[in-house]
Design an enzyme around this catalytic site. Structure first.
Site, PDB file in Angstrom:
ATOM      1  N   ASP A 279       3.093  -2.646 -50.770  1.00  0.00           N
ATOM      2  CA  ASP A 279       2.902  -1.723 -52.054  1.00  0.00           C
ATOM      3  C   ASP A 279       3.672  -2.430 -53.244  1.00  0.00           C
ATOM      4  OD1 ASP A 279       4.888   0.963 -51.515  1.00  0.00           O
ATOM      5  OD2 ASP A 279       5.462  -0.886 -51.521  1.00  0.00           O
TER       6      ASP A 279
ATOM      7  N   ASN B 107       9.842   0.285 -44.116  1.00  0.00           N
ATOM      8  CA  ASN B 107       9.138   0.875 -42.716  1.00  0.00           C
ATOM      9  C   ASN B 107       7.522   0.906 -43.103  1.00  0.00           C
ATOM     10  OD1 ASN B 107       8.794   1.750 -40.013  1.00  0.00           O
ATOM     11  ND2 ASN B 107       9.694   3.817 -40.695  1.00  0.00           N
TER      12      ASN B 107
ATOM     13  N   HIS C 227       2.577  -1.404 -45.202  1.00  0.00           N
ATOM     14  CA  HIS C 227       4.134  -1.544 -44.878  1.00  0.00           C
ATOM     15  C   HIS C 227       4.671  -1.653 -46.348  1.00  0.00           C
ATOM     16  CE1 HIS C 227       7.819  -2.876 -42.807  1.00  0.00           C
ATOM     17  NE2 HIS C 227       7.895  -3.366 -44.004  1.00  0.00           N
ATOM     18  N   CYS C 228       5.649  -0.778 -46.407  1.00  0.00           N
ATOM     19  CA  CYS C 228       6.148  -0.465 -47.804  1.00  0.00           C
ATOM     20  C   CYS C 228       8.005  -1.152 -47.664  1.00  0.00           C
ATOM     21  CB  CYS C 228       6.483   0.881 -48.026  1.00  0.00           C
ATOM     22  SG  CYS C 228       7.443   1.321 -49.609  1.00  0.00           S
ATOM     23  N   PRO C 229       8.101  -2.156 -48.538  1.00  0.00           N
ATOM     24  CA  PRO C 229       9.595  -2.561 -48.537  1.00  0.00           C
ATOM     25  C   PRO C 229      10.505  -1.848 -48.908  1.00  0.00           C
ATOM     26  CG  PRO C 229       8.248  -3.860 -50.067  1.00  0.00           C
ATOM     27  CD  PRO C 229       7.260  -2.993 -49.278  1.00  0.00           C
TER      28      PRO C 229
END
Length: 327
Positions: A326, A162, A156-158
């Site tokens: 990440d 998403n 999950h990438c802030p």
């Protein structure tokens, strides 16, 4: 030393009492086709806004501090077109990665009635996520931010607010690539601009005062260097994941266990949308996936054979429901 097969074993707890399908509510009524996917997460929305702000800041400095005041019109036009094209593609890729369904599994379909209607054969096993009450296909993982199980979830990438999964990994790869390219381009232009200003009068190389010009250029240099390193690393890890057909979660779960890596050109073509072409670099062209199946078809497709004589419905351990970022 024995290697784990390319597609992965499941860590199953064979305790049917944990399933409790009667606690699952029926799945919600599906929305209209083409409904926009958007995650209402405060941190993710803030990170996405910051991303756009930083790109627009770079646009401002490149155009109004370096290119427009320049007396070399050919240099300004060429670099302006290249930088703006890359910035547009980066923001378009970011928007597509943020607003595309990453591969969410239908929610709430692990009801007792639905499981009984599947008419699974003896020995077949289906897997249920106890958090979103969904029947989970192979290589799907639960995201605690999206509150859904995502097929081939990488993390999950802030920054894109998403998950990166089966349907939007291409857009995330393009986003990291274009951000790395505009960061490198900005750093090169900042270097040339500093050299030009040292050779000429500082008051003539920018429409801003010399102290303001220096501050704006140093901030852009710091931003470009930071994002060049970060996005280059992310781009490399994503390309490696696609080429080896192993997501970030799968790699973390098997860190202490040898595994045979399968390099698949087919997986690369599926991720980027078919045979190699310029569409691979196009954020408006989607990945190549077969036509979606209905609930019963895809559940039957992913139901795996087990060594039991009776049909069981089991769940994965809670450790399978993880979130990787990440940040």
């Amino acid at each position: 030393m024995m290697l784990v097969p390319t597609h992965h074993f499941r860590d199953i707890e064979r305790k049917p009492e944990y399933l409790q399908p009667e606690k699952c509510v029926p799945p919600p009524y599906p929305g209209p086709v083409g409904t926009m996917w958007f995650i209402r997460d405060g941190c993710g929305i803030a990170c996405a806004v910051v991303t756009w702000f930083l790109v627009l800041y770079a646009e401002f400095v490149v155009l109004f501090v370096m290119l427009i005041p320049s007396r070399d019109y050919v240099y300004s036009v060429i670099n302006g077109i290249v930088f703006n094209l890359l910035a547009f593609l980066a923001l378009a890729s970011h928007g597509r990665a943020m607003l595309t369904d990453p591969g969410a599994v239908p929610k709430g379909n692990a009801t007792k009635e639905f499981i009984e209607s599947l008419q699974l054969k003896p020995g077949q096993v289906v897997y249920k996520c106890p958090k979103c009450c969904s029947i989970k296909p192979d290589r799907a993982h639960h995201c605690s931010v999206c509150k859904r199980c995502i097929r081939k979830m990488d993390h999950h990438c802030p920054w894109v607010n998403n998950c990166v999964g089966e349907n939007n990994q291409k857009y995330f790869v393009l986003f990291t690539m274009y951000i790395a390219l505009i960061s490198l381009h900005a750093l090169i232009m900042v270097g040339f601009h500093f050299l030009h200003c040292f050779e000429e009068d500082w008051t003539k190389c920018s429409s801003f005062s010399p102290p303001t010009t220096v501050i704006l250029l140093i901030l852009l240099c710091f931003e470009g260097l930071l994002f060049l390193i970060f996005t280059s690393v992310m781009f490399g890890t994503q390309v490696h994941s696609i080429c080896t057909d192993e997501t970030g979660i799968e790699r973390l779960k098997r860190k202490h266990q040898p595994r045979e890596h399968r390099r698949s050109w087919k997986a690369v073509k599926e991720a980027f949308g078919g045979d190699f072409s310029l569409n691979w670099l196009n954020p408006f062209s989607g990945p190549c996936h077969p036509e979606p199946l209905n609930d019963r078809d895809w559940v039957r497709q992913v139901a795996s054979m087990s060594d039991t004589d009776n049909t069981e419905t089991t769940e994965r351990k809670d450790s399978d429901s993880v979130e990787v970022t990440d940040e």
